[in-house]
Design a protein around this motif. Structure first.
Motif, PDB file in Angstrom:
ATOM      1  N   CYS A  12       0.834  -1.210   0.000  1.00  0.00           N
ATOM      2  CA  CYS A  12       0.000   0.000   0.000  1.00  0.00           C
ATOM      3  C   CYS A  12       0.866   1.256   0.000  1.00  0.00           C
ATOM      4  O   CYS A  12       1.820   1.364   0.752  1.00  0.00           O
ATOM      5  CB  CYS A  12      -0.918  -0.019   1.221  1.00  0.00           C
ATOM      6  SG  CYS A  12      -1.945   1.452   1.349  1.00  0.00           S
ATOM      7  N   VAL A  13       0.508   2.223  -0.876  1.00  0.00           N
ATOM      8  CA  VAL A  13       1.248   3.489  -0.925  1.00  0.00           C
ATOM      9  C   VAL A  13       0.394   4.643  -0.386  1.00  0.00           C
ATOM     10  O   VAL A  13       0.778   5.800  -0.474  1.00  0.00           O
ATOM     11  CB  VAL A  13       1.718   3.806  -2.359  1.00  0.00           C
ATOM     12  CG1 VAL A  13       2.766   2.814  -2.824  1.00  0.00           C
ATOM     13  CG2 VAL A  13       0.551   3.854  -3.334  1.00  0.00           C
ATOM     14  N   GLY A  14      -0.783   4.309   0.128  1.00  0.00           N
ATOM     15  CA  GLY A  14      -1.616   5.338   0.750  1.00  0.00           C
ATOM     16  C   GLY A  14      -2.260   6.321  -0.205  1.00  0.00           C
ATOM     17  O   GLY A  14      -2.572   7.447   0.170  1.00  0.00           O
ATOM     18  N   CYS A  15      -2.517   5.898  -1.441  1.00  0.00           N
ATOM     19  CA  CYS A  15      -3.063   6.832  -2.435  1.00  0.00           C
ATOM     20  C   CYS A  15      -4.520   7.197  -2.156  1.00  0.00           C
ATOM     21  O   CYS A  15      -5.008   8.222  -2.609  1.00  0.00           O
ATOM     22  CB  CYS A  15      -2.930   6.241  -3.831  1.00  0.00           C
ATOM     23  SG  CYS A  15      -4.009   4.820  -4.128  1.00  0.00           S
ATOM     24  N   GLY A  16      -5.239   6.328  -1.455  1.00  0.00           N
ATOM     25  CA  GLY A  16      -6.630   6.624  -1.107  1.00  0.00           C
ATOM     26  C   GLY A  16      -7.640   6.243  -2.177  1.00  0.00           C
ATOM     27  O   GLY A  16      -8.834   6.508  -2.021  1.00  0.00           O
ATOM     28  N   GLY A  17      -7.186   5.601  -3.245  1.00  0.00           N
ATOM     29  CA  GLY A  17      -8.105   5.205  -4.321  1.00  0.00           C
ATOM     30  C   GLY A  17      -9.212   4.280  -3.822  1.00  0.00           C
ATOM     31  O   GLY A  17     -10.377   4.438  -4.192  1.00  0.00           O
ATOM     32  N   CYS A  18      -8.847   3.331  -2.980  1.00  0.00           N
ATOM     33  CA  CYS A  18      -9.829   2.364  -2.484  1.00  0.00           C
ATOM     34  C   CYS A  18     -10.939   3.063  -1.689  1.00  0.00           C
ATOM     35  O   CYS A  18     -12.126   2.779  -1.859  1.00  0.00           O
ATOM     36  CB  CYS A  18      -9.145   1.302  -1.635  1.00  0.00           C
ATOM     37  SG  CYS A  18      -8.119   1.983  -0.324  1.00  0.00           S
TER      38      CYS A  18
ATOM     39  N   LEU B 159      -4.924   3.903   7.271  1.00  0.00           N
ATOM     40  CA  LEU B 159      -6.136   3.413   6.602  1.00  0.00           C
ATOM     41  C   LEU B 159      -6.818   2.428   7.534  1.00  0.00           C
ATOM     42  O   LEU B 159      -6.155   1.545   8.078  1.00  0.00           O
ATOM     43  CB  LEU B 159      -5.795   2.664   5.317  1.00  0.00           C
ATOM     44  CG  LEU B 159      -5.412   3.475   4.102  1.00  0.00           C
ATOM     45  CD1 LEU B 159      -3.924   3.675   4.065  1.00  0.00           C
ATOM     46  CD2 LEU B 159      -5.882   2.762   2.850  1.00  0.00           C
TER      47      LEU B 159
ATOM     48  N   CYS C  39      -7.044  -0.406  -7.004  1.00  0.00           N
ATOM     49  CA  CYS C  39      -5.753  -0.311  -6.314  1.00  0.00           C
ATOM     50  C   CYS C  39      -4.596  -0.435  -7.314  1.00  0.00           C
ATOM     51  O   CYS C  39      -4.428  -1.463  -7.958  1.00  0.00           O
ATOM     52  CB  CYS C  39      -5.633  -1.390  -5.237  1.00  0.00           C
ATOM     53  SG  CYS C  39      -4.051  -1.290  -4.375  1.00  0.00           S
ATOM     54  N   PRO C  40      -3.799   0.610  -7.456  1.00  0.00           N
ATOM     55  CA  PRO C  40      -2.727   0.574  -8.461  1.00  0.00           C
ATOM     56  C   PRO C  40      -1.585  -0.348  -8.083  1.00  0.00           C
ATOM     57  O   PRO C  40      -0.764  -0.701  -8.929  1.00  0.00           O
ATOM     58  CB  PRO C  40      -2.263   2.032  -8.518  1.00  0.00           C
ATOM     59  CG  PRO C  40      -2.587   2.584  -7.177  1.00  0.00           C
ATOM     60  CD  PRO C  40      -3.818   1.877  -6.713  1.00  0.00           C
ATOM     61  N   GLU C  41      -1.492  -0.720  -6.814  1.00  0.00           N
ATOM     62  CA  GLU C  41      -0.376  -1.545  -6.353  1.00  0.00           C
ATOM     63  C   GLU C  41      -0.779  -2.994  -6.080  1.00  0.00           C
ATOM     64  O   GLU C  41       0.024  -3.756  -5.544  1.00  0.00           O
ATOM     65  CB  GLU C  41       0.216  -0.933  -5.072  1.00  0.00           C
ATOM     66  CG  GLU C  41       0.715   0.492  -5.235  1.00  0.00           C
ATOM     67  CD  GLU C  41       1.865   0.589  -6.218  1.00  0.00           C
ATOM     68  OE1 GLU C  41       2.701  -0.316  -6.235  1.00  0.00           O
ATOM     69  OE2 GLU C  41       1.907   1.560  -6.992  1.00  0.00           O
TER      70      GLU C  41
ATOM     71  N   ALA D  69      -2.545  -3.992  -3.773  1.00  0.00           N
ATOM     72  CA  ALA D  69      -2.393  -4.196  -2.329  1.00  0.00           C
ATOM     73  C   ALA D  69      -3.664  -4.767  -1.708  1.00  0.00           C
ATOM     74  O   ALA D  69      -3.632  -5.307  -0.609  1.00  0.00           O
ATOM     75  CB  ALA D  69      -2.043  -2.861  -1.659  1.00  0.00           C
ATOM     76  N   VAL D  70      -4.794  -4.627  -2.409  1.00  0.00           N
ATOM     77  CA  VAL D  70      -6.053  -5.172  -1.883  1.00  0.00           C
ATOM     78  C   VAL D  70      -6.468  -6.344  -2.766  1.00  0.00           C
ATOM     79  O   VAL D  70      -6.462  -6.243  -3.987  1.00  0.00           O
ATOM     80  CB  VAL D  70      -7.202  -4.136  -1.922  1.00  0.00           C
ATOM     81  CG1 VAL D  70      -8.311  -4.519  -0.953  1.00  0.00           C
ATOM     82  CG2 VAL D  70      -6.706  -2.753  -1.632  1.00  0.00           C
TER      83      VAL D  70
HETATM   84  S1  SF4 Z   1      -5.897   1.870  -3.400  1.00  0.00           S
HETATM   85 FE1  SF4 Z   1      -4.317   0.367  -2.778  1.00  0.00          FE
HETATM   86  S2  SF4 Z   1      -2.429   1.562  -2.595  1.00  0.00           S
HETATM   87 FE2  SF4 Z   1      -4.128   3.039  -2.619  1.00  0.00          FE
HETATM   88  S3  SF4 Z   1      -4.612   3.369  -0.422  1.00  0.00           S
HETATM   89 FE3  SF4 Z   1      -5.963   1.720  -1.144  1.00  0.00          FE
HETATM   90  S4  SF4 Z   1      -4.841  -0.167  -0.641  1.00  0.00           S
HETATM   91 FE4  SF4 Z   1      -3.347   1.490  -0.548  1.00  0.00          FE
END
Ligand code: SF4
Ligand code: SF4
Length: 151
Positions: free
Chosen positions: A44-50, A71, A88-90, A92-93
């Motif tokens: 997770c990079v904390g982008c907030g997309g989710c 988060l 999620c671009p990474e 991570a989810v």
């Molecule tokens: S979309 Fe993915 S990378 Fe961005 S905050 Fe949510 S879990 Fe983290």
């Protein structure tokens, strides 16, 4: 009357067992099943997309300090739509195959992820590290100056 009942019983016996033994035996969900959401804190990079796309708003984001982002996933409200997985671009989810989530303790359904954000050495403000989203080419937009030879 008795004959017809016997016929019915015979038909039923011929069909064999049609129900699954669950919950006395484990039940493996089908391919593509969307179960409990799993978050990989390392990715997770904390982008907030989710959080932005979650329909029941069960993902909360807070910045307790300039270089920390927290988060919190309140999965008791999750509708298993997997929108967070899609955006999620990474990656991570993800969704697991876990579906037996009933519990007496709400905390069991809470996931907390803490992300350390990068801070600018000059002004001290935090910024998000580059993500694949930043690298997307937007049609009709000029590339950044350093990519097109500084023009
Ligand atoms: S979309 Fe993915 S990378 Fe961005 S905050 Fe949510 S879990 Fe983290
Ligand atoms: S699966 Fe849907 S409801 Fe559940 S956390 Fe992700 S976006 Fe929100």
């Amino acid at each position: 009357m008795i004959v017809s009942k016997l016929k019915e019983a015979l038909i039923c016996l011929k069909a064999g067992r049609v129900t699954l033994p669950y919950p006395f035996a484990p039940r493996e969900p089908e391919e593509g099943f969307r179960g409990r959401v799993v978050v990989d804190a390392e990715k997770c990079v904390g982008c907030g997309g989710c959080a932005a796309v979650c329909p029941p708003r069960c993902i909360e984001i807070r910045d307790p300090s300039p270089d920390r982002r927290v988060l919190q996933f309140f999965l008791e409200r999750c509708t298993y739509c997997a929108r967070c997985v899609e955006v999620c671009p990474e990656e991570a989810v993800t969704v697991s195959k876990e579906f037996e989530t009933a519990t007496n303790a709400r905390d069991d359904m809470h996931v907390r992820v803490e992300v350390f954000m990068s801070t600018c050495r000059r002004c001290g403000r935090c910024y998000e590290p580059p993500t694949p989203l930043d690298r997307l080419i937007v049609t009709g937009m000029r590339p950044p100056a350093d990519e097109d030879g500084g023009h």
